[in-house]
Design a protein around this motif. Structure first.
Motif, mmCIF file in Angstrom:
data_model
loop_
_atom_site.group_PDB
_atom_site.id
_atom_site.type_symbol
_atom_site.label_atom_id
_atom_site.label_comp_id
_atom_site.label_asym_id
_atom_site.label_seq_id
_atom_site.Cartn_x
_atom_site.Cartn_y
_atom_site.Cartn_z
ATOM 1 N N ALA A 484 45.833 71.355 -2.042
ATOM 2 C CA ALA A 484 45.314 71.180 -0.680
ATOM 3 C C ALA A 484 44.116 72.035 -0.454
ATOM 4 C CB ALA A 484 46.161 71.792 0.401
ATOM 5 N N GLU A 485 44.042 73.308 -1.108
ATOM 6 C CA GLU A 485 43.010 74.313 -1.135
ATOM 7 C C GLU A 485 41.803 73.608 -1.805
ATOM 8 O OE1 GLU A 485 43.597 78.016 -2.993
ATOM 9 O OE2 GLU A 485 45.509 78.211 -1.704
ATOM 10 N N CYS A 486 41.906 72.845 -2.771
ATOM 11 C CA CYS A 486 40.765 72.213 -3.457
ATOM 12 C C CYS A 486 40.247 71.051 -2.432
ATOM 13 C CB CYS A 486 41.144 71.617 -4.753
ATOM 14 S SG CYS A 486 41.856 72.784 -6.013
ATOM 15 N N PHE A 487 41.084 70.230 -1.740
ATOM 16 C CA PHE A 487 40.684 69.377 -0.972
ATOM 17 C C PHE A 487 40.047 69.764 0.260
ATOM 18 C CE2 PHE A 487 44.326 66.861 -3.543
ATOM 19 C CZ PHE A 487 43.279 65.827 -3.920
ATOM 20 N N GLU A 488 40.649 70.812 0.632
ATOM 21 C CA GLU A 488 39.986 71.760 1.946
ATOM 22 C C GLU A 488 38.570 71.934 1.464
ATOM 23 O OE1 GLU A 488 42.788 74.524 3.166
ATOM 24 O OE2 GLU A 488 43.837 73.351 4.128
ATOM 25 N N LYS A 489 38.473 72.689 0.371
ATOM 26 C CA LYS A 489 36.998 73.080 -0.111
ATOM 27 C C LYS A 489 36.041 71.801 -0.285
ATOM 28 C CE LYS A 489 34.293 75.923 -3.161
ATOM 29 N NZ LYS A 489 34.485 76.854 -4.488
ATOM 30 N N GLU A 499 37.844 60.613 -0.456
ATOM 31 C CA GLU A 499 38.859 60.752 -1.310
ATOM 32 C C GLU A 499 39.414 62.441 -1.151
ATOM 33 O OE1 GLU A 499 40.615 59.421 -3.699
ATOM 34 O OE2 GLU A 499 39.887 57.458 -3.637
ATOM 35 N N ALA A 500 38.748 62.915 -0.426
ATOM 36 C CA ALA A 500 38.890 64.501 -0.090
ATOM 37 C C ALA A 500 39.920 64.469 1.026
ATOM 38 C CB ALA A 500 37.709 65.356 0.183
ATOM 39 N N HIS A 501 39.638 63.654 1.944
ATOM 40 C CA HIS A 501 40.441 63.276 3.028
ATOM 41 C C HIS A 501 42.055 62.883 2.592
ATOM 42 C CE1 HIS A 501 37.964 64.816 6.590
ATOM 43 N NE2 HIS A 501 36.706 64.415 5.735
ATOM 44 N N LEU A 502 41.679 61.851 1.905
ATOM 45 C CA LEU A 502 43.047 61.149 1.353
ATOM 46 C C LEU A 502 43.744 62.201 0.680
ATOM 47 C CD1 LEU A 502 44.973 58.746 1.026
ATOM 48 C CD2 LEU A 502 43.335 58.180 -1.037
ATOM 49 N N GLY A 503 43.355 62.672 -0.404
ATOM 50 C CA GLY A 503 43.912 63.943 -1.157
ATOM 51 C C GLY A 503 44.629 64.959 -0.371
ATOM 52 N N LEU A 504 43.795 65.415 0.585
ATOM 53 C CA LEU A 504 44.216 66.544 1.407
ATOM 54 C C LEU A 504 45.480 65.901 2.339
ATOM 55 C CD1 LEU A 504 44.141 69.376 2.651
ATOM 56 C CD2 LEU A 504 42.098 68.511 4.395
ATOM 57 N N ALA A 505 45.483 64.853 2.774
ATOM 58 C CA ALA A 505 46.433 64.044 3.632
ATOM 59 C C ALA A 505 47.830 64.264 2.791
ATOM 60 C CB ALA A 505 46.075 62.662 4.191
#
Length: 617
Positions: A484-489, A499-505
């Motif tokens: 989640a920290e990686c996707f938030e960054k 893809e960042a929003h999908l992974g973070l979700a």
């Protein structure tokens, strides 16, 4: 007195054409073993519009993969292949090879006829066949061409080049024809089709004009009198380009420039001298070929000076040749004109791709062969001897190039092998690092993928793609908090990164932050090209929370978007069973999953289980 029999037509050009086809067939005999890789997955495998000829051209614009929204001819060519072999790559590779062979034969006849025009030095006219054959043989067997021939989606380049050559060839034939109109109609049609294939075609009118002035008309007065209506016809394609550019996502480009992910026009221009020298080096010594470069953007003028001086010198030399020896100047100018859209001030996300040298390589081959010919004329006074030596040297070079091309084609037989080769040539190539890491993920080895993506982040810590890739691997390892920290960054670096929003979700859902997770699922659905995949992941998370009914509704929506999503069919069948639904309905879902993905072992296992339940005791 008996009638004089008509002279037999010279069959030598036909036999040379057969020899050219033989060589290219040998060079690409192993092309059928190639697999879909990299952009092939989005352009072909997940491209639902190619399932029919109608949808390939007339689907809603948002249904097309982004790269093909302005290239309908390429998309339609995929539909032809899909109608023949589905998603089996063999017909796609055969199509690419046939296009390459057509380009070879067209280039050969164009060069042969051009070298026989009035005004060409007599020694070149007398040896037009040998010179044209040698040039084309080197061009067609060169390993630099593999990215346009063996790499399926890069048929954009070879198809566009075929249209480009047809424009030049049509003008040449029309200038000597008693009925030139049909040839000029071919030119305009080829230009319009080329513009619907790849935007580089926009330079064709300029090169045709130069060819016309230098080789055919000789002056502006004759030029305007003979073919003025042809150039009016070119405006059709120019209007096409203008309409296409109006649909370009300049806002996205502006955001990437502002974030430093995308070069500005000036930075892109500073980067290109090194790129052009790389292209020329590969033309003469085709080693270390790379599918995807990690090419640094040059941001300081001083850093561009060494290569820039070389390129400026070449441009000055080209201008001098156009003034002093215009026919030779045309050859040099064609190299720069064809590359201008991708190697000037228009910032493209990726500053270098080897397939961009597909047609410009012909200019290099012409210069090389003419230089060897001039050297042979100084070494020997016997024209027949000169010709024999030229052909011998050309054949030896073609054999060496063919061997290298065959070897390069084997790299396309495995996606993991291709990325391993890229990593060998460039250990710090983040695309190659991710390609090898993806292979480990597909093999169920996320532990092996982790060091590779960590290296990618180390090389590019502020790149959202690197952060997303690390997050994906951490999700696979079950380390959802760090993921989640990686996707938030990544979202902070690029708020439009789907893809960042999908992974973070997914990561937020797994760490019990459900409301925030839903927000990112909704954002990902809005931004992502593959909305069915986002909805499938959303449905999986709903099922984990016991919201089976909602999960079914979401999966049905995903399948309305893409009825061929095998994973969604499998998940829908699972949801039906969890809800206590009919085994018949679940069976249909699992059967659809297996039908669309015969290698989907989990769906096949679920189908066997539900079949057992449905069987009478």
């Amino acid at each position: 007195m008996g009638e004089t029999s008509a002279p037999k037509p010279d069959r030598t050009p036909f036999y040379v054409s057969l020899l050219l086809c033989l060589f290219v067939s040998i060079a690409y005999h192993n092309i059928s073993g190639g697999v879909f890789l990299f952009d092939d997955h989005s352009g072909i495998v997940r491209n639902r519009t190619i399932r029919s000829f109608e949808s390939a051209l007339f689907s809603d614009r948002t249904a097309f993969p982004t790269a093909y929204q302005r290239r309908p001819v390429v998309n339609w060519s995929y539909a032809i292949n899909y109608s023949i072999s589905g998603l089996d790559p063999w017909s796609y590779h055969l199509f690419n090879l046939l296009v390459h062979a057509a380009c070879m034969l067209l280039l050969f006849d164009f060069l042969r006829r051009t070298l026989q025009l009035e005004g060409i030095p007599q020694n070149l006219r007398n040896n037009a066949l040998a010179l044209a054959g040698t040039i084309t043989l080197l061009w067609g067997t060169h390993p630099l061409q593999t990215q346009s021939v063996t790499y399926t989606t890069q048929r954009c380049e070879s198809l566009m080049s075929l249209c480009y050559l047809l424009c030049l060839y049509g003008v040449l034939r029309g200038s000597t024809s008693s009925s030139p109109t049909r040839w000029y109609c071919l030119v305009v049609a080829s230009f319009v089709i080329g513009m619907a294939t790849k935007e580089v075609m926009i330079t064709a009118p300029l090169l045709v004009l130069l060819f016309d002035l230098i080789f055919l008309s000789g002056n502006w007065r004759t030029f305007f009198k003979a073919r003025r209506f042809l150039y009016v016809g070119f405006s059709i394609g120019i209007v096409w380009l203008a309409a296409a550019l109006l649909r370009t996502n300049f806002d996205r480009m502006g955001r990437e420039i502002a974030s430093g992910r995308h070069a500005t026009g000036w930075e892109y221009l500073l980067t290109q001298p090194d790129v052009l020298l790389r292209y020329l080096r590969l033309s003469f010594w085709p080693s270390d070929l790379t599918l995807r470069y990690e090419w640094p953007v040059t941001r300081q003028f001083a850093d561009a000076m060494p290569a820039g001086i070389c390129v400026v010198a070449m441009l000055i030399a080209t201008a001098f040749l156009l003034c002093r020896w215009p026919r030779l100047g045309f050859v040099a100018a064609s190299f720069f004109v064809i590359l201008a859209p991708t190697s000037s001030i228009m910032p493209i996300k990726h500053p270098i791709f080897e397939h961009r040298m597909y047609l410009p390589l012909a200019s290099v081959c012409v210069f090389l062969v003419l230089a060897v010919w001039q050297l042979l004329r100084h070494l020997s006074e016997d024209p027949a001897n000169q010709r024999r030596i030229l052909l011998a040297v050309g054949l030896l070079a073609a054999v060496a190039l063919t061997i290298r091309t065959i070897d390069r084609n084997y790299d396309y037989h495995s996606e993991a092998g291709m990325w391993t080769d890229c990593l060998k040539n460039s250990p710090d190539n983040t695309w190659a690092l991710w390609g090898v890491a993806q292979g480990h993920l597909d093999a169920g080895e996320p532990e092996q993928a982790l060091p590779l993506v960590l290296r990618s982040v180390e090389l590019k810590p502020n790149d959202p793609d690197s952060q997303v890739k690390l997050g994906i691997v951490l999700n696979e390892l079950g380390d959802f908090a760090d993921a989640a920290e990686c996707f938030e960054k990544a979202v902070q670096l690029d708020s439009f990164h789907a893809e960042a929003h999908l992974g973070l979700a997914v990561a937020l859902s797994e760490t019990d932050r459900w409301e925030l997770s839903v927000e990112h699922f909704e954002t990902a659905t809005r931004l992502h090209d593959e909305k069915d995949r986002v909805l499938n992941d959303y449905a999986v998370e709903l099922s984990k929370r016991g919201l089976i009914g909602q999960s079914e509704d979401v999966l049905k929506t995903a399948l309305r978007i893409n009825p061929e999503n095998a994973e969604a069919w499998n998940n829908l069948g699972t949801a039906v069973m969890l809800r206590g639904g009919h085994t018949a309905a679940a069976t249909k879902c699992f059967q659809a999953a297996v039908f669309y993905d015969p290698g989907f072992e989990l769906a096949r296992l679920n189908l066997n289980r539900v079949s057992t339940l449905a069987s009478p005791p």
